[in-house]
Design an enzyme around this catalytic site. Structure first.
Site, PDB file in Angstrom:
ATOM      1  N   GLU A 174      50.130  28.679  34.169  1.00  0.00           N
ATOM      2  CA  GLU A 174      48.679  28.665  33.982  1.00  0.00           C
ATOM      3  C   GLU A 174      48.253  27.335  33.381  1.00  0.00           C
ATOM      4  O   GLU A 174      48.998  26.702  32.636  1.00  0.00           O
ATOM      5  CB  GLU A 174      48.273  29.820  33.055  1.00  0.00           C
ATOM      6  CG  GLU A 174      46.775  29.948  32.838  1.00  0.00           C
ATOM      7  CD  GLU A 174      46.404  31.227  32.092  1.00  0.00           C
ATOM      8  OE1 GLU A 174      45.202  31.468  31.904  1.00  0.00           O
ATOM      9  OE2 GLU A 174      47.316  31.976  31.710  1.00  0.00           O
TER      10      GLU A 174
ATOM     11  N   ASN B 185      43.740  34.111  32.460  1.00  0.00           N
ATOM     12  CA  ASN B 185      42.348  34.059  32.034  1.00  0.00           C
ATOM     13  C   ASN B 185      41.668  32.792  32.537  1.00  0.00           C
ATOM     14  O   ASN B 185      40.466  32.791  32.805  1.00  0.00           O
ATOM     15  CB  ASN B 185      42.265  34.123  30.511  1.00  0.00           C
ATOM     16  CG  ASN B 185      42.728  35.458  29.963  1.00  0.00           C
ATOM     17  OD1 ASN B 185      42.931  36.412  30.702  1.00  0.00           O
ATOM     18  ND2 ASN B 185      42.904  35.529  28.656  1.00  0.00           N
TER      19      ASN B 185
ATOM     20  N   GLU C 232      42.813  40.467  35.222  1.00  0.00           N
ATOM     21  CA  GLU C 232      42.433  41.277  34.047  1.00  0.00           C
ATOM     22  C   GLU C 232      40.925  41.536  33.986  1.00  0.00           C
ATOM     23  O   GLU C 232      40.293  41.345  32.947  1.00  0.00           O
ATOM     24  CB  GLU C 232      42.910  40.601  32.764  1.00  0.00           C
ATOM     25  CG  GLU C 232      44.419  40.559  32.633  1.00  0.00           C
ATOM     26  CD  GLU C 232      44.898  40.008  31.298  1.00  0.00           C
ATOM     27  OE1 GLU C 232      44.056  39.577  30.476  1.00  0.00           O
ATOM     28  OE2 GLU C 232      46.127  40.005  31.068  1.00  0.00           O
TER      29      GLU C 232
ATOM     30  N   TYR D  89      52.598  42.850  27.146  1.00  0.00           N
ATOM     31  CA  TYR D  89      53.348  41.942  26.275  1.00  0.00           C
ATOM     32  C   TYR D  89      53.924  42.732  25.107  1.00  0.00           C
ATOM     33  O   TYR D  89      53.266  43.611  24.549  1.00  0.00           O
ATOM     34  CB  TYR D  89      52.436  40.825  25.758  1.00  0.00           C
ATOM     35  CG  TYR D  89      52.005  39.858  26.832  1.00  0.00           C
ATOM     36  CD1 TYR D  89      52.832  38.822  27.233  1.00  0.00           C
ATOM     37  CD2 TYR D  89      50.768  39.993  27.460  1.00  0.00           C
ATOM     38  CE1 TYR D  89      52.446  37.936  28.226  1.00  0.00           C
ATOM     39  CE2 TYR D  89      50.363  39.111  28.454  1.00  0.00           C
ATOM     40  CZ  TYR D  89      51.213  38.079  28.832  1.00  0.00           C
ATOM     41  OH  TYR D  89      50.827  37.208  29.815  1.00  0.00           O
TER      42      TYR D  89
ATOM     43  N   GLU E 248      52.349  39.854  34.754  1.00  0.00           N
ATOM     44  CA  GLU E 248      52.431  39.234  33.432  1.00  0.00           C
ATOM     45  C   GLU E 248      53.241  40.143  32.520  1.00  0.00           C
ATOM     46  O   GLU E 248      52.873  41.298  32.307  1.00  0.00           O
ATOM     47  CB  GLU E 248      51.049  38.990  32.814  1.00  0.00           C
ATOM     48  CG  GLU E 248      50.277  37.844  33.428  1.00  0.00           C
ATOM     49  CD  GLU E 248      49.014  37.510  32.643  1.00  0.00           C
ATOM     50  OE1 GLU E 248      49.010  37.634  31.397  1.00  0.00           O
ATOM     51  OE2 GLU E 248      48.010  37.127  33.285  1.00  0.00           O
TER      52      GLU E 248
ATOM     53  N   GLN F 293      55.111  32.846  30.242  1.00  0.00           N
ATOM     54  CA  GLN F 293      55.033  31.953  31.387  1.00  0.00           C
ATOM     55  C   GLN F 293      56.366  31.219  31.527  1.00  0.00           C
ATOM     56  O   GLN F 293      57.386  31.775  31.120  1.00  0.00           O
ATOM     57  CB  GLN F 293      53.850  31.027  31.207  1.00  0.00           C
ATOM     58  CG  GLN F 293      52.521  31.786  31.255  1.00  0.00           C
ATOM     59  CD  GLN F 293      51.316  30.880  31.246  1.00  0.00           C
ATOM     60  OE1 GLN F 293      51.373  29.700  31.552  1.00  0.00           O
ATOM     61  NE2 GLN F 293      50.189  31.453  30.858  1.00  0.00           N
TER      62      GLN F 293
END
Length: 504
Positions: A26, A71, A172, A243, A291, A352
């Site tokens: 990202e 995001n 998201e 997460y 993710e 990531q």
């Protein structure tokens, strides 16, 4: 302590999709700038890509990498990253309160994918933008010359289309932190129409629709049901995110989070089946867990940037979690869960890759090194490909507040038919006791033997790899594993991750 595992050649779960070992990159912090891209670095190539980072990423053999967010994508104008660099605008990124130079855009990312031997999984902005921008981006990437967007791509240096097959319809969109947050009905309608338009362009595209951004969302799992009611007939995957964190410093509860992950997957699989039944559909929609990782170490240090107290810095140090040995166990547990859910989880992206909650770290102008979590991902990616096996596990357990009873032994098994090898990935959750494990190999013949045994263990849960000490936590050859009379026997030290490969 002792545990018993029974595995039979013919009792399988599913073929494992290699894409569960994918990654995520990202425009966030130093993931791009001084991560993969740093002109002037001693290892940089003619395009400015760091060779040391490319080598470490290439070794992971990630089939796909998701890009450009996250995001970030929900307020991203993809057109800002094409054409001559000197003409590209600098934009303020509202997601992470930083500035984006757009020195790296779609052309550069595609070149980097080729450099590291991976394929792109591109995300579309359905937050601040919509259908037209999405279809234009897809046509720019995949369309023929002779039409506007293909000709523009050719003008910018690439005549042949990239033929990217995997596309995410936003990111998201249930989250109040998201630019352009939508209700499930609003998002389902937009995503459904975008999917319809992309199918009109190319019926072979694989499309990922947004599910819940985490299982703690108040709209979960109703969000998934409503979204799928609008999109089931036009998409291929439902995206999930989770997460893991240990803010309470409770290792026993932390290592039980994989049970929460498993329940999350099972619940959404049920939702998918309900929508499929309601629609009388024959289509199969799978889960794209695009993710996942450990993320909590850097929260406090990130606060001043995310709250705008430092203005709009370019590529600051953000989300730079420094992982410890305890996190090795968590990453191993997550990967085991995906293997055991291979029947429904077909894509997964560790979030990531470089610097930002990543297995690889760099210093600007300096070295790159592997974090502790690099190692379980590497070994599972290399040897966890094949067919997931059903395992009957009898293990002592412990009681947790979050997940109830959790076994000390967590284990996944993979059969590689071509190599005729069974690989086991195992975690001992016990803090102080060795776990002696008997693995009964049934239906594999009588010539089984151990061909590889790797252990990651350390007496200090909080030890880390650093630029000064990059090999504090690394895999080491195991000792004492044998196969006798069709039973593989191995000892798992307290709080350890192991890989055992048996030729059958």
């Amino acid at each position: 302590m002792t545990a018993r595992v029974t595995v039979h050649r013919d009792y399988t779960i599913s073929r494992i999709d290699d894409r569960i070992y994918s990654g995520f990159l990202e425009h966030l912090g130093r993931a791009i700038y001084s991560g993969i891209y740093e002109p002037g670095h001693p290892t940089a190539d003619a395009q400015g890509f760091r060779g040391d980072v490319a080598e470490l990423v290439r070794a992971l053999q990630m089939p796909f990498i998701r890009y450009p967010g996250g995001n970030f994508v929900s307020s991203y104008n993809w057109e800002d990253g094409i054409g001559p660099r000197e003409s590209r605008p600098t934009r303020l990124d509202l997601a992470w309160h930083t500035s984006e130079s757009n020195a790296v855009g779609i052309h550069e990312f595609m070149d980097w994918c080729e450099l590291v031997g991976t394929k792109p999984m591109l995300a579309l902005n359905l937050g601040s933008r919509g259908l037209d921008e999405a279809r234009n981006f897809v046509e720019y990437v995949n369309g023929p010359t002779g039409a506007y967007w293909g000709d523009l791509r050719k003008k910018n240096g690439r005549a042949e289309p990239w033929n990217c097959q995997l596309w995410c319809l936003g990111n998201e969109m249930d989250g109040p932190w998201q630019i352009g947050q939508k209700t499930a009905v609003e998002y389902g309608r937009v995503a459904g129409e975008v999917a319809k338009a992309l199918r009109a362009f190319d019926k072979k595209l694989e499309l990922v629709v947004c599910g819940s951004s985490k299982p703690d969302m108040p709209t979960y799992p109703e969000w998934e049901r409503i979204t799928l009611e609008h999109t089931y007939d036009t998409v291929d995957y439902l995206s999930l995110h989770m997460y893991s964190q240990n803010k309470a410093k409770n290792t026993a509860e932390y290592l039980a989070l994989s049970s929460k992950l498993d329940t999350y997957i099972a619940t959404i699989q049920s939702v998918i089946n309900v929508v499929k039944a309601n629609k009388r559909s024959k289509r199969e929609v799978a889960i794209c867990f695009d993710e996942w990782n450990v993320w909590y170490h850097s929260h406090e240090q990130d606060r001043s940037i995310l709250e705008g107290m430092q203005g709009w810095p370019h590529a600051p140090r953000l989300l730079e979690d420094i992982y410890n040995f305890e996190d090795v166990l968590q990453v191993g547990l997550t990967l085991n869960t995906f293997i055991r859910r291979a029947d429904v989880v077909k894509i997964a992206c560790i979030a990531q890759i470089v610097n930002v909650i990543a297995p690889i770290m760099t210093e600007p102008g300096g070295p790159a090194w592997r974090q502790t979590t690099y190692w379980p991902f590497l070994l599972t990616s290399l040897y966890g490909r094949g067919t997931a096996l059903q395992l009957a596990v009898d293990s002592p357990s412990y009681e947790t507040e979050m997940a109830g009873e959790v076994p000390y032994l967590d284990v996944a098994g993979v059969l590689d038919q071509g190599e005729k090898v069974v690989t086991f990935f195992a975690v001992n959750r016990h803090p102080s006791k060795t776990l002696s494990v008997d693995l009964s190999l049934q239906g594999f013949g009588t010539t089984a033997r151990v061909i590889d045994h790797q252990v990651i263990a350390h007496p200090d849960l909080h030890v880390v790899n650093s630029v000064e000490r990059p090999n504090e936590v690394v895999p080491r050859p195991g000792q004492g594993a044998v196969v006798e009379d069709g039973i593989a026997r191995v000892d798992l030290p307290p709080h350890s991750w192991q890989m055992l490969r048996v030729s059958v």
